[in-house]
Design an enzyme around this catalytic site. Sequence first.
Site, PDB file in Angstrom:
ATOM      1  CG  HIS A 114      -1.618   1.189  -0.588  1.00 21.72           C
ATOM      2  ND1 HIS A 114      -2.587   0.217  -0.564  1.00 21.72           N
ATOM      3  CD2 HIS A 114      -0.455   0.550  -0.859  1.00 21.72           C
ATOM      4  CE1 HIS A 114      -2.027  -0.955  -0.794  1.00 21.72           C
ATOM      5  NE2 HIS A 114      -0.732  -0.772  -0.969  1.00 21.72           N
ATOM      6  CB  ILE A 121      -5.664   7.692  -2.007  1.00 25.22           C
ATOM      7  CG1 ILE A 121      -5.753   8.868  -1.045  1.00 25.22           C
ATOM      8  CG2 ILE A 121      -5.958   6.383  -1.289  1.00 25.22           C
ATOM      9  CD1 ILE A 121      -7.177   9.248  -0.695  1.00 25.22           C
ATOM     10  CB  CYS A 122      -2.173   3.762  -4.470  1.00 27.70           C
ATOM     11  SG  CYS A 122      -2.018   2.386  -5.601  1.00 27.70           S
ATOM     12  CG  LEU A 123      -8.990   2.771  -2.537  1.00 23.87           C
ATOM     13  CD1 LEU A 123      -8.569   1.522  -1.788  1.00 23.87           C
ATOM     14  CD2 LEU A 123      -9.760   3.683  -1.597  1.00 23.87           C
TER      15      LEU A 123
END
Lengths: 182, 487
Positions: A114, A121-123
Amino acid sequence: MNDHPRLTAVFARLSFGRTSGKKPARKATDNPKWEKRLQKELMAIMKDPPDGITVSQDTLEGSDLSQICVNMTGPSGTLYEGEAFMLRFKFGPKYPFDSPEVVFTGENIPVHPHIYSNGHICLSILTEDWSPAMSVQSVCLSIASMLSSCKEKKRPPDNSFYVKTCHKNPKKTRWWYHDEDV
Amino acid sequence: MAAWLLRVWHWWGSWLYWLMWGGGSTARTSGLPVTIRTEQGQNLSVHIQLTWDMRQVQSAVLAQLGLPAATPIRLILAGRRLAPEVRVGDCDLGAGTTLHAIRVLTHCPEQADDGTQHRPLNQSLVDLEISGGARTQPASSPEAQARRLAHFYVYCDAPCHALQPGKLRVRCASCQDGGIVLAGEPTGWSDVLVPDRIQGTCNLAACPTRGTLSWARFYFKCASHPASEDTPPLYLIRSNLYDVPCLACLDVGQPVVVFECPEKHVSCVECFQNYCRTRLNERQFQLHPDHGYTLPCPVGCADSLVRETRHFKLIGDHDYERYQRFGTEEFVLQSGGVLCPRPDCGMGIIMDEPCRRVVCENGCGFAFCRDCLQGYHIGECEAQTETECSNAAQSLMAVGENAVRARSDVRLMAVGENAVRARWVNADPSSLAIQLTTKPCPKCRTPTERSGGCMHMVCTKAACGFHWCWICQTEWTRDCMASHWFG
């Protein structure tokens, strides 16, 4: 820790409200509200630092709170144990109603499904699931937990395409959160 | 610091008040002018002193009525009989407040004397949401005691234009007069806000329900000036009795906004304003069928929408006007209406009959086609591609260069790129830019720009959130993912 120049300044600024105006030259109200909130957050981190998370020296010595850096060490017992990372937070005047822009920066970007190689950041809590009740600390802890639960070190499948085409601000990306378990 | 200043001002203000209204010099003949209303409906103007107790007020009233000093009367304020020992200063009386004076008839059975009936409503009603235990605990200091009094807040439209402390008052539902004594005590906001929950006995001679129980109607007034209009209370605004820090700025504010989620998240008023303005700018308010155009708790808790939209008046006149406009637009669009496409008009129109010709009747008078939002025309929407016709709904359309070139409503002799620029309609640079760089969300038609990333689009409009494919301009599917996810 109290003898640190930056922290002392923070303490001094914050204590004005209580010392009933002996030094009326600088009031706490001089700072924008978001900055005051951020100072409180940083003080909380300094006083009671969470495992593996410290505010960087540059941030403490600098005067600009709109951009801060946080050092993070890979949580022990995980694939990232012993590694050192740096997170860069950027805050706008709408903080905390608007989420901070958070990316990994520096030489070592964690290899994680991620986390893109440019540090994005893929959050979900960094965009649509953000709430003003979250903080620098809670973001750091979420990222640490994301690292901890990783089972295989690899980049996201679309890493090379994304890194070439994306906006430099990850908040401009509409992320699609495919899974919650990594 | 601000809170401290406020406290100083408060103190100074009350001292000034005390000085003005007779506390300072007993020699002064003037005092707090109040209106005494008798059960016959007669109004008297009486000057009373803040230091007096109700016995002294009674004597003054009887003297003015010309009645013997021993005549038994009751004084009623906000649904309460005031006991003789209650001091004027302990009731939230202001200049012009109306007190009711009712003669006690000898054959009248005494009402329950449980003590609470004799205290003014603002003293027996500590903030309505405080749990029973906390209510009965004795307050430790005078300051704590003062903070435990009921505090209500209203938004006063005029003359204050601001958030102000409010006064709770009660009147009889039958005769609309205040000469009513409550039979029960409100125990929560719903008792106060929902009609017909608490009963009382109306003492006014002219009231049809006199002597029997009638419903009590609660209402609120701005406490900052006399003779204020009824104002709905901002019931999310409370005194910060437990010094809860604001969820956003972490300061302990006074008063605070307490959201209705199970956790009862707390924000200071300033952060609430910032929250509303940020959400308004992003058009992230939600249109709820019952509550209107509103927001949830900033933490995003379920079932936490602000139910009284008057709270949004706190964002100031300018932003409140925008709030109302956005809310109306949202309502019109969700009800199947259209917005007039004329620049500087934007009137919302809900059509009575499903007709393609829409006239902006109460606005600019423009007649236009419901489907393509161009000036009204007979026949099909002119030779635009099907998608373009629907895109036009916001007079913002773009399906790439080819489609723009293919437009045949361009009657100017220009080809290719020039044809795009040679159009009178939407000739201004920003709408041109929007046309060229965006595609409409297939569901809500919001012009959408794709600045990078994959082809999977998620509509950012609050009420939409549609997942669509940038290439197909239809719903995002597994096939899109397989064949052109990344272009």
